[in-house]
Motif scaffolding. Sequence first.
Motif, PDB file in Angstrom:
ATOM      1  N   GLU A   7      26.266  28.813   4.353  1.00 51.66           N
ATOM      2  CA  GLU A   7      27.425  28.695   5.225  1.00 51.66           C
ATOM      3  C   GLU A   7      28.491  27.820   4.573  1.00 51.66           C
ATOM      4  O   GLU A   7      28.177  26.905   3.811  1.00 51.66           O
ATOM      5  N   GLY A   8      29.731  28.142   4.904  1.00 52.87           N
ATOM      6  CA  GLY A   8      30.832  27.265   4.531  1.00 52.87           C
ATOM      7  C   GLY A   8      31.444  26.778   5.828  1.00 52.87           C
ATOM      8  O   GLY A   8      31.106  27.274   6.904  1.00 52.87           O
ATOM      9  N   CYS A   9      32.324  25.812   5.768  1.00 52.95           N
ATOM     10  CA  CYS A   9      33.012  25.322   6.966  1.00 52.95           C
ATOM     11  C   CYS A   9      34.430  24.931   6.583  1.00 52.95           C
ATOM     12  O   CYS A   9      34.637  24.181   5.627  1.00 52.95           O
ATOM     13  N   LEU A  10      35.373  25.437   7.355  1.00 49.71           N
ATOM     14  CA  LEU A  10      36.781  25.142   7.060  1.00 49.71           C
ATOM     15  C   LEU A  10      37.068  23.645   7.202  1.00 49.71           C
ATOM     16  O   LEU A  10      38.043  23.142   6.638  1.00 49.71           O
ATOM     17  N   SER A  11      36.181  22.946   7.936  1.00 49.15           N
ATOM     18  CA  SER A  11      36.390  21.508   8.132  1.00 49.15           C
ATOM     19  C   SER A  11      35.635  20.666   7.115  1.00 49.15           C
ATOM     20  O   SER A  11      35.736  19.431   7.115  1.00 49.15           O
ATOM     21  N   VAL A  12      34.838  21.332   6.274  1.00 46.85           N
ATOM     22  CA  VAL A  12      34.091  20.632   5.215  1.00 46.85           C
ATOM     23  C   VAL A  12      34.409  21.346   3.906  1.00 46.85           C
ATOM     24  O   VAL A  12      33.570  22.054   3.328  1.00 46.85           O
ATOM     25  N   PRO A  13      35.656  21.198   3.436  1.00 51.63           N
ATOM     26  CA  PRO A  13      36.127  21.994   2.301  1.00 51.63           C
ATOM     27  C   PRO A  13      35.230  21.868   1.076  1.00 51.63           C
ATOM     28  O   PRO A  13      34.709  20.781   0.791  1.00 51.63           O
ATOM     29  N   GLY A  14      35.002  23.006   0.414  1.00 52.11           N
ATOM     30  CA  GLY A  14      34.291  23.012  -0.863  1.00 52.11           C
ATOM     31  C   GLY A  14      32.788  22.917  -0.763  1.00 52.11           C
ATOM     32  O   GLY A  14      32.093  22.955  -1.778  1.00 52.11           O
TER      33      GLY A  14
ATOM     34  N   GLU B 292      22.934  39.420  16.348  1.00 53.04           N
ATOM     35  CA  GLU B 292      21.914  39.201  15.317  1.00 53.04           C
ATOM     36  C   GLU B 292      22.574  39.027  13.948  1.00 53.04           C
ATOM     37  O   GLU B 292      23.771  39.286  13.799  1.00 53.04           O
ATOM     38  N   GLY B 293      21.778  38.541  12.989  1.00 51.81           N
ATOM     39  CA  GLY B 293      22.248  38.437  11.604  1.00 51.81           C
ATOM     40  C   GLY B 293      23.461  37.547  11.470  1.00 51.81           C
ATOM     41  O   GLY B 293      23.539  36.482  12.099  1.00 51.81           O
ATOM     42  N   PHE B 294      24.427  38.001  10.681  1.00 47.74           N
ATOM     43  CA  PHE B 294      25.570  37.149  10.321  1.00 47.74           C
ATOM     44  C   PHE B 294      26.423  36.793  11.547  1.00 47.74           C
ATOM     45  O   PHE B 294      26.915  35.668  11.659  1.00 47.74           O
ATOM     46  N   VAL B 295      26.549  37.737  12.491  1.00 45.00           N
ATOM     47  CA  VAL B 295      27.361  37.445  13.685  1.00 45.00           C
ATOM     48  C   VAL B 295      26.683  36.347  14.514  1.00 45.00           C
ATOM     49  O   VAL B 295      27.333  35.417  15.004  1.00 45.00           O
ATOM     50  N   ALA B 296      25.332  36.421  14.622  1.00 43.78           N
ATOM     51  CA  ALA B 296      24.595  35.365  15.334  1.00 43.78           C
ATOM     52  C   ALA B 296      24.778  34.031  14.605  1.00 43.78           C
ATOM     53  O   ALA B 296      24.888  32.974  15.231  1.00 43.78           O
ATOM     54  N   ARG B 297      24.825  34.107  13.278  1.00 43.88           N
ATOM     55  CA  ARG B 297      25.003  32.883  12.490  1.00 43.88           C
ATOM     56  C   ARG B 297      26.366  32.233  12.764  1.00 43.88           C
ATOM     57  O   ARG B 297      26.451  31.023  12.994  1.00 43.88           O
ATOM     58  N   ILE B 298      27.401  33.067  12.777  1.00 39.56           N
ATOM     59  CA  ILE B 298      28.748  32.537  13.048  1.00 39.56           C
ATOM     60  C   ILE B 298      28.783  31.911  14.447  1.00 39.56           C
ATOM     61  O   ILE B 298      29.282  30.806  14.631  1.00 39.56           O
ATOM     62  N   PHE B 299      28.204  32.615  15.438  1.00 37.18           N
ATOM     63  CA  PHE B 299      28.181  32.089  16.810  1.00 37.18           C
ATOM     64  C   PHE B 299      27.556  30.696  16.834  1.00 37.18           C
ATOM     65  O   PHE B 299      28.105  29.759  17.433  1.00 37.18           O
ATOM     66  N   GLN B 300      26.385  30.547  16.184  1.00 39.08           N
ATOM     67  CA  GLN B 300      25.695  29.253  16.177  1.00 39.08           C
ATOM     68  C   GLN B 300      26.513  28.184  15.458  1.00 39.08           C
ATOM     69  O   GLN B 300      26.571  27.034  15.888  1.00 39.08           O
ATOM     70  N   HIS B 301      27.174  28.573  14.362  1.00 34.32           N
ATOM     71  CA  HIS B 301      28.010  27.640  13.615  1.00 34.32           C
ATOM     72  C   HIS B 301      29.171  27.152  14.487  1.00 34.32           C
ATOM     73  O   HIS B 301      29.467  25.965  14.559  1.00 34.32           O
ATOM     74  N   GLU B 302      29.819  28.103  15.198  1.00 36.35           N
ATOM     75  CA  GLU B 302      30.977  27.732  16.026  1.00 36.35           C
ATOM     76  C   GLU B 302      30.548  26.941  17.247  1.00 36.35           C
ATOM     77  O   GLU B 302      31.219  25.988  17.648  1.00 36.35           O
ATOM     78  N   LEU B 303      29.404  27.300  17.833  1.00 35.15           N
ATOM     79  CA  LEU B 303      28.919  26.559  19.012  1.00 35.15           C
ATOM     80  C   LEU B 303      28.608  25.124  18.627  1.00 35.15           C
ATOM     81  O   LEU B 303      28.901  24.193  19.388  1.00 35.15           O
ATOM     82  N   ASP B 304      28.080  24.920  17.424  1.00 30.05           N
ATOM     83  CA  ASP B 304      27.864  23.549  16.939  1.00 30.05           C
ATOM     84  C   ASP B 304      29.168  22.755  16.979  1.00 30.05           C
ATOM     85  O   ASP B 304      29.198  21.603  17.403  1.00 30.05           O
ATOM     86  N   HIS B 305      30.267  23.389  16.559  1.00 30.79           N
ATOM     87  CA  HIS B 305      31.562  22.685  16.565  1.00 30.79           C
ATOM     88  C   HIS B 305      31.927  22.214  17.966  1.00 30.79           C
ATOM     89  O   HIS B 305      32.500  21.145  18.140  1.00 30.79           O
TER      90      HIS B 305
ATOM     91  N   ASP C 113      29.919  21.239  20.124  1.00 34.00           N
ATOM     92  CA  ASP C 113      29.003  20.146  20.485  1.00 34.00           C
ATOM     93  C   ASP C 113      29.077  18.993  19.490  1.00 34.00           C
ATOM     94  O   ASP C 113      28.165  18.177  19.391  1.00 34.00           O
ATOM     95  N   GLY C 114      30.170  18.977  18.712  1.00 34.91           N
ATOM     96  CA  GLY C 114      30.414  17.844  17.810  1.00 34.91           C
ATOM     97  C   GLY C 114      29.518  17.815  16.590  1.00 34.91           C
ATOM     98  O   GLY C 114      29.295  16.757  15.994  1.00 34.91           O
ATOM     99  N   ILE C 115      28.998  18.983  16.196  1.00 34.19           N
ATOM    100  CA  ILE C 115      28.090  19.083  15.050  1.00 34.19           C
ATOM    101  C   ILE C 115      28.747  19.900  13.946  1.00 34.19           C
ATOM    102  O   ILE C 115      29.246  21.005  14.195  1.00 34.19           O
ATOM    103  N   THR C 116      28.781  19.339  12.725  1.00 31.45           N
ATOM    104  CA  THR C 116      29.272  20.128  11.589  1.00 31.45           C
ATOM    105  C   THR C 116      28.106  20.381  10.626  1.00 31.45           C
ATOM    106  O   THR C 116      27.012  19.847  10.812  1.00 31.45           O
ATOM    107  N   LEU C 117      28.385  21.142   9.555  1.00 30.20           N
ATOM    108  CA  LEU C 117      27.333  21.452   8.568  1.00 30.20           C
ATOM    109  C   LEU C 117      26.627  20.189   8.086  1.00 30.20           C
ATOM    110  O   LEU C 117      25.423  20.178   7.878  1.00 30.20           O
TER     111      LEU C 117
END
Length: 156
Positions: free
Chosen positions: A97-104, A132-145, A147-151
Amino acid sequence: PTPLPICVTGDPVLYQIAAPVTEFDARLEALAHSAMVTMDAAKGVGIAAPQIGVSLRFFIVASRANERYPDAPNMAPVVMVNPCILAASNELVAGEEGCLSVPGKRLSILRHQWLDVSWQSLDGETHHARLEGFVARIFQHELDHLDGITLLERIE
Ligand SMILES: O=C(O)C[C@@H](Cc1ccccc1)[C@H](O)SCc1ccccc1
Ligand SMILES: [Zn+2]
């Protein structure tokens, strides 16, 4: 509108629990549009409101094939307001995963393989889906945001 600056590691808004959306009004639509324009400019496959400095519970999921996930589905972007996970697979899958808020940074993160989720659209209507798969991954990544959680808080 023009793309907004993306908040990066260290900005307090990224570590807050975002507030539920209660007003499905023109202000919300304008914020969602700003998030969309900002995500597109950053070539993201998702973006969460806290990343543009807005501590509200909405994000955008916009999967498209990319070099890391060549078989990712190409979907129309979906604005998900007050999203929640109703059920999740026991099976976890590691993926980069990458994160626009954790560049590089590119980190391997464990996520549920599938999710049953619900959310509201900008008109306030409730929706349900199994992701499922990548879409489920994006959902979980965004939901973390929301809840104040980054990568960086997810490093195993
Ligand atoms: O910071 C964000 O929320 C945008 C994330 C979305 C993402 C979630 C899960 C897995 C990968 C990305 C990315 O920075 S968007 C850039 C990107 C695009 C395709 C693949 C990896 C990273
Ligand atoms: Zn992110």
